[in-house]
Design a protein around this motif. Structure first.
Motif, PDB file in Angstrom:
ATOM      1  N   GLU A  15       0.824  -1.210   0.000  1.00 45.03           N
ATOM      2  CA  GLU A  15       0.000   0.000   0.000  1.00 45.03           C
ATOM      3  C   GLU A  15       0.855   1.255   0.000  1.00 45.03           C
ATOM      4  O   GLU A  15       0.410   2.320  -0.413  1.00 45.03           O
ATOM      5  CB  GLU A  15      -0.906   0.032   1.232  1.00 45.03           C
ATOM      6  CG  GLU A  15      -1.923  -1.069   1.277  1.00 45.03           C
ATOM      7  CD  GLU A  15      -2.713  -1.037   2.575  1.00 45.03           C
ATOM      8  OE1 GLU A  15      -2.904   0.056   3.147  1.00 45.03           O
ATOM      9  OE2 GLU A  15      -3.134  -2.115   3.019  1.00 45.03           O
ATOM     10  N   LEU A  16       2.077   1.123   0.472  1.00 51.61           N
ATOM     11  CA  LEU A  16       2.944   2.280   0.644  1.00 51.61           C
ATOM     12  C   LEU A  16       3.959   2.456  -0.472  1.00 51.61           C
ATOM     13  O   LEU A  16       4.337   3.582  -0.783  1.00 51.61           O
ATOM     14  CB  LEU A  16       3.700   2.169   1.981  1.00 51.61           C
ATOM     15  CG  LEU A  16       2.824   2.057   3.225  1.00 51.61           C
ATOM     16  CD1 LEU A  16       3.689   1.760   4.440  1.00 51.61           C
ATOM     17  CD2 LEU A  16       2.006   3.311   3.421  1.00 51.61           C
ATOM     18  N   ALA A  18       5.716   1.568  -4.415  1.00 53.61           N
ATOM     19  CA  ALA A  18       5.423   1.205  -5.795  1.00 53.61           C
ATOM     20  C   ALA A  18       5.845  -0.243  -6.043  1.00 53.61           C
ATOM     21  O   ALA A  18       6.764  -0.762  -5.395  1.00 53.61           O
ATOM     22  CB  ALA A  18       6.171   2.143  -6.746  1.00 53.61           C
ATOM     23  N   ARG A  51       8.373  10.331  -4.366  1.00 54.19           N
ATOM     24  CA  ARG A  51       7.120   9.566  -4.315  1.00 54.19           C
ATOM     25  C   ARG A  51       6.810   9.154  -2.872  1.00 54.19           C
ATOM     26  O   ARG A  51       5.680   9.272  -2.420  1.00 54.19           O
ATOM     27  CB  ARG A  51       7.228   8.344  -5.219  1.00 54.19           C
ATOM     28  CG  ARG A  51       5.964   7.513  -5.291  1.00 54.19           C
ATOM     29  CD  ARG A  51       6.062   6.337  -6.238  1.00 54.19           C
ATOM     30  NE  ARG A  51       7.180   5.471  -5.908  1.00 54.19           N
ATOM     31  CZ  ARG A  51       8.165   5.179  -6.745  1.00 54.19           C
ATOM     32  NH1 ARG A  51       8.178   5.673  -7.968  1.00 54.19           N
ATOM     33  NH2 ARG A  51       9.141   4.368  -6.379  1.00 54.19           N
ATOM     34  N   ASN A  52       7.825   8.689  -2.147  1.00 51.33           N
ATOM     35  CA  ASN A  52       7.597   8.246  -0.776  1.00 51.33           C
ATOM     36  C   ASN A  52       7.215   9.398   0.141  1.00 51.33           C
ATOM     37  O   ASN A  52       6.373   9.246   1.028  1.00 51.33           O
ATOM     38  CB  ASN A  52       8.834   7.520  -0.245  1.00 51.33           C
ATOM     39  CG  ASN A  52       9.075   6.215  -0.968  1.00 51.33           C
ATOM     40  OD1 ASN A  52       8.200   5.669  -1.606  1.00 51.33           O
ATOM     41  ND2 ASN A  52      10.299   5.722  -0.876  1.00 51.33           N
ATOM     42  N   GLU A  54       5.582  12.122  -0.782  1.00 49.92           N
ATOM     43  CA  GLU A  54       4.191  12.452  -1.106  1.00 49.92           C
ATOM     44  C   GLU A  54       3.234  11.435  -0.492  1.00 49.92           C
ATOM     45  O   GLU A  54       2.212  11.801   0.067  1.00 49.92           O
ATOM     46  CB  GLU A  54       3.981  12.524  -2.621  1.00 49.92           C
ATOM     47  CG  GLU A  54       4.465  13.806  -3.233  1.00 49.92           C
ATOM     48  CD  GLU A  54       3.836  15.040  -2.586  1.00 49.92           C
ATOM     49  OE1 GLU A  54       2.589  15.111  -2.483  1.00 49.92           O
ATOM     50  OE2 GLU A  54       4.593  15.933  -2.173  1.00 49.92           O
ATOM     51  N   LYS A  55       3.564  10.166  -0.614  1.00 50.09           N
ATOM     52  CA  LYS A  55       2.704   9.113  -0.059  1.00 50.09           C
ATOM     53  C   LYS A  55       2.592   9.252   1.456  1.00 50.09           C
ATOM     54  O   LYS A  55       1.515   9.045   2.032  1.00 50.09           O
ATOM     55  CB  LYS A  55       3.282   7.744  -0.427  1.00 50.09           C
ATOM     56  CG  LYS A  55       2.426   6.585  -0.061  1.00 50.09           C
ATOM     57  CD  LYS A  55       1.243   6.500  -0.985  1.00 50.09           C
ATOM     58  CE  LYS A  55       0.543   5.167  -0.822  1.00 50.09           C
ATOM     59  NZ  LYS A  55      -0.507   4.982  -1.784  1.00 50.09           N
ATOM     60  N   SER A  56       3.677   9.617   2.117  1.00 48.95           N
ATOM     61  CA  SER A  56       3.667   9.725   3.576  1.00 48.95           C
ATOM     62  C   SER A  56       2.700  10.799   4.067  1.00 48.95           C
ATOM     63  O   SER A  56       2.186  10.707   5.186  1.00 48.95           O
ATOM     64  CB  SER A  56       5.071  10.016   4.098  1.00 48.95           C
ATOM     65  OG  SER A  56       5.462  11.345   3.823  1.00 48.95           O
ATOM     66  N   LYS A  57       2.424  11.791   3.239  1.00 45.48           N
ATOM     67  CA  LYS A  57       1.510  12.863   3.643  1.00 45.48           C
ATOM     68  C   LYS A  57       0.103  12.350   3.890  1.00 45.48           C
ATOM     69  O   LYS A  57      -0.655  12.943   4.644  1.00 45.48           O
ATOM     70  CB  LYS A  57       1.511  13.973   2.597  1.00 45.48           C
ATOM     71  CG  LYS A  57       2.831  14.717   2.545  1.00 45.48           C
ATOM     72  CD  LYS A  57       2.841  15.759   1.447  1.00 45.48           C
ATOM     73  CE  LYS A  57       4.207  16.436   1.378  1.00 45.48           C
ATOM     74  NZ  LYS A  57       4.286  17.396   0.289  1.00 45.48           N
ATOM     75  N   MET A  58      -0.243  11.212   3.262  1.00 50.99           N
ATOM     76  CA  MET A  58      -1.565  10.621   3.462  1.00 50.99           C
ATOM     77  C   MET A  58      -1.710  10.039   4.867  1.00 50.99           C
ATOM     78  O   MET A  58      -2.812   9.724   5.298  1.00 50.99           O
ATOM     79  CB  MET A  58      -1.804   9.510   2.441  1.00 50.99           C
ATOM     80  CG  MET A  58      -1.877   9.981   1.014  1.00 50.99           C
ATOM     81  SD  MET A  58      -1.944   8.621  -0.189  1.00 50.99           S
ATOM     82  CE  MET A  58      -3.164   7.539   0.520  1.00 50.99           C
ATOM     83  N   TYR A  59      -0.589   9.878   5.571  1.00 48.61           N
ATOM     84  CA  TYR A  59      -0.601   9.226   6.873  1.00 48.61           C
ATOM     85  C   TYR A  59      -0.274  10.187   8.018  1.00 48.61           C
ATOM     86  O   TYR A  59       0.086   9.749   9.106  1.00 48.61           O
ATOM     87  CB  TYR A  59       0.370   8.039   6.867  1.00 48.61           C
ATOM     88  CG  TYR A  59      -0.088   6.979   5.900  1.00 48.61           C
ATOM     89  CD1 TYR A  59      -0.974   5.996   6.299  1.00 48.61           C
ATOM     90  CD2 TYR A  59       0.329   6.997   4.578  1.00 48.61           C
ATOM     91  CE1 TYR A  59      -1.419   5.040   5.402  1.00 48.61           C
ATOM     92  CE2 TYR A  59      -0.112   6.041   3.676  1.00 48.61           C
ATOM     93  CZ  TYR A  59      -0.985   5.067   4.098  1.00 48.61           C
ATOM     94  OH  TYR A  59      -1.434   4.128   3.201  1.00 48.61           O
TER      95      TYR A  59
END
Length: 87
Positions: A15-16, A18, A51-52, A54-59
């Motif tokens: 989920e975290l 690619a 990318r990581n 940006e993805k971390s901002k969702m958490y």
């Protein structure tokens, strides 16, 4: 932290990260190959880092709290409906 990351395809890790940054659990040969690929490609490391991050901002904590609250309210409402139906 905005760092490149390689992980296994187990649990919630997919989920975290690619797909190209995942390896099968218990496969040290593929993991070693993947690490070498990343270390030899600074542009890829940069893209992974961006990318990581940006993805971390969702958490972020405030976002996770809002999602948790929404879920708990949903559970409350569905429970009330089922209790009323069973009564």
């Amino acid at each position: 932290r905005g760092l490149p990351c390689i992980g296994s395809s187990a649990g919630g890790i997919p989920e975290l990260l690619a797909g190209e940054d995942l390896v099968q659990p218990g496969d040290p040969v593929t993991l070693t190959t993947k690490i070498k690929e990343v270390l030899n490609n600074p542009e890829r490391m940069w893209e992974m880092s961006k990318r990581n991050l940006e993805k971390s901002k969702m958490y972020r904590l405030n976002i996770m709290h809002a999602k948790q609250r929404e879920f708990l309210l949903y559970l409350r409402d569905i429970t009330k409906e089922r209790i009323a139906t069973d009564a």
